[in-house]
Motif scaffolding. Sequence first.
Motif, PDB file in Angstrom:
ATOM      1  N   ARG A   3      39.019  34.809  29.741  1.00  0.00           N
ATOM      2  CA  ARG A   3      38.984  34.607  31.286  1.00  0.00           C
ATOM      3  C   ARG A   3      37.572  34.624  31.891  1.00  0.00           C
ATOM      4  N   VAL A   4      37.270  34.244  32.991  1.00  0.00           N
ATOM      5  CA  VAL A   4      36.034  34.201  33.630  1.00  0.00           C
ATOM      6  C   VAL A   4      36.270  34.673  35.171  1.00  0.00           C
ATOM      7  N   THR A   5      35.300  35.670  35.524  1.00  0.00           N
ATOM      8  CA  THR A   5      35.186  35.840  36.840  1.00  0.00           C
ATOM      9  C   THR A   5      33.898  35.687  37.311  1.00  0.00           C
ATOM     10  N   ILE A   6      33.881  35.076  38.422  1.00  0.00           N
ATOM     11  CA  ILE A   6      32.735  34.106  39.294  1.00  0.00           C
ATOM     12  C   ILE A   6      32.547  35.080  40.390  1.00  0.00           C
ATOM     13  N   VAL A   7      31.434  35.805  40.435  1.00  0.00           N
ATOM     14  CA  VAL A   7      31.027  36.754  41.672  1.00  0.00           C
ATOM     15  C   VAL A   7      29.991  35.698  42.395  1.00  0.00           C
ATOM     16  N   VAL A   8      30.366  35.811  43.593  1.00  0.00           N
ATOM     17  CA  VAL A   8      29.344  34.973  44.495  1.00  0.00           C
ATOM     18  C   VAL A   8      28.642  35.824  45.613  1.00  0.00           C
ATOM     19  N   ALA A   9      27.310  35.814  45.688  1.00  0.00           N
ATOM     20  CA  ALA A   9      26.393  36.711  46.653  1.00  0.00           C
ATOM     21  C   ALA A   9      27.131  36.583  47.944  1.00  0.00           C
ATOM     22  N   ARG A  10      26.979  37.590  48.717  1.00  0.00           N
ATOM     23  CA  ARG A  10      27.802  37.753  50.161  1.00  0.00           C
ATOM     24  C   ARG A  10      27.186  36.683  51.104  1.00  0.00           C
ATOM     25  N   ASP A  11      25.816  36.303  50.938  1.00  0.00           N
ATOM     26  CA  ASP A  11      25.293  35.535  51.722  1.00  0.00           C
ATOM     27  C   ASP A  11      25.578  34.257  51.510  1.00  0.00           C
ATOM     28  N   ARG A  12      26.315  33.804  50.346  1.00  0.00           N
ATOM     29  CA  ARG A  12      26.696  32.304  50.088  1.00  0.00           C
ATOM     30  C   ARG A  12      28.176  32.080  50.481  1.00  0.00           C
ATOM     31  N   ARG A  13      28.546  32.337  51.468  1.00  0.00           N
ATOM     32  CA  ARG A  13      30.159  32.158  51.718  1.00  0.00           C
ATOM     33  C   ARG A  13      30.563  30.678  51.435  1.00  0.00           C
ATOM     34  N   GLU A  14      29.690  29.670  51.623  1.00  0.00           N
ATOM     35  CA  GLU A  14      30.281  28.475  51.535  1.00  0.00           C
ATOM     36  C   GLU A  14      30.419  28.309  50.082  1.00  0.00           C
ATOM     37  N   GLY A  25      44.494  27.633  41.519  1.00  0.00           N
ATOM     38  CA  GLY A  25      45.970  27.665  40.698  1.00  0.00           C
ATOM     39  C   GLY A  25      45.425  27.799  39.061  1.00  0.00           C
ATOM     40  N   MET A  26      44.097  28.144  38.776  1.00  0.00           N
ATOM     41  CA  MET A  26      43.713  28.448  37.617  1.00  0.00           C
ATOM     42  C   MET A  26      43.745  30.047  37.219  1.00  0.00           C
ATOM     43  N   SER A  27      44.806  30.375  36.746  1.00  0.00           N
ATOM     44  CA  SER A  27      44.976  31.893  36.454  1.00  0.00           C
ATOM     45  C   SER A  27      43.980  32.350  35.867  1.00  0.00           C
ATOM     46  N   ASP A  28      43.207  31.811  34.759  1.00  0.00           N
ATOM     47  CA  ASP A  28      42.341  32.449  33.905  1.00  0.00           C
ATOM     48  C   ASP A  28      40.742  32.356  34.723  1.00  0.00           C
ATOM     49  N   VAL A  29      40.874  32.064  35.913  1.00  0.00           N
ATOM     50  CA  VAL A  29      39.399  32.144  36.617  1.00  0.00           C
ATOM     51  C   VAL A  29      39.488  32.791  37.966  1.00  0.00           C
ATOM     52  N   LYS A  30      38.844  33.830  38.302  1.00  0.00           N
ATOM     53  CA  LYS A  30      38.701  34.737  39.380  1.00  0.00           C
ATOM     54  C   LYS A  30      37.688  34.771  40.269  1.00  0.00           C
ATOM     55  N   ARG A  71      32.265  36.224  31.565  1.00  0.00           N
ATOM     56  CA  ARG A  71      33.453  36.021  30.515  1.00  0.00           C
ATOM     57  C   ARG A  71      34.018  37.406  30.184  1.00  0.00           C
ATOM     58  N   LEU A  72      35.314  37.341  30.311  1.00  0.00           N
ATOM     59  CA  LEU A  72      36.067  38.420  29.558  1.00  0.00           C
ATOM     60  C   LEU A  72      36.933  38.150  28.503  1.00  0.00           C
TER      61      LEU A  72
END
Length: 73
Positions: A3-14, A25-30, A71-72
């Motif tokens: 599984r993959v987690t993507i963390v986006v910086a708070r100042d990059r909302r776009e 729709g991709m259950s393995d990506v958060k 990656r988890l």
Amino acid sequence: MQRVTIVVARDRRELFAYFERVFVGMSDVKVLLDRRLAPPGSAPGATRGPERRGRRDIYDELQQRGFVMVRLW
């Protein structure tokens, strides 16, 4: 399953909105928006020694690129 987690910086909302659209729709990506309250440069654990170095690298990457992928297993 990997599984993959993507963390986006708070100042990059776009960028956050873009990743949410791309990975919908991709259950393995958060996709998460960084919610830490510490100001840049004062990340928790930054001065606690070499065992925390990996976390510091992630904070640096988040600040430089605007996101990190973890990656988890």
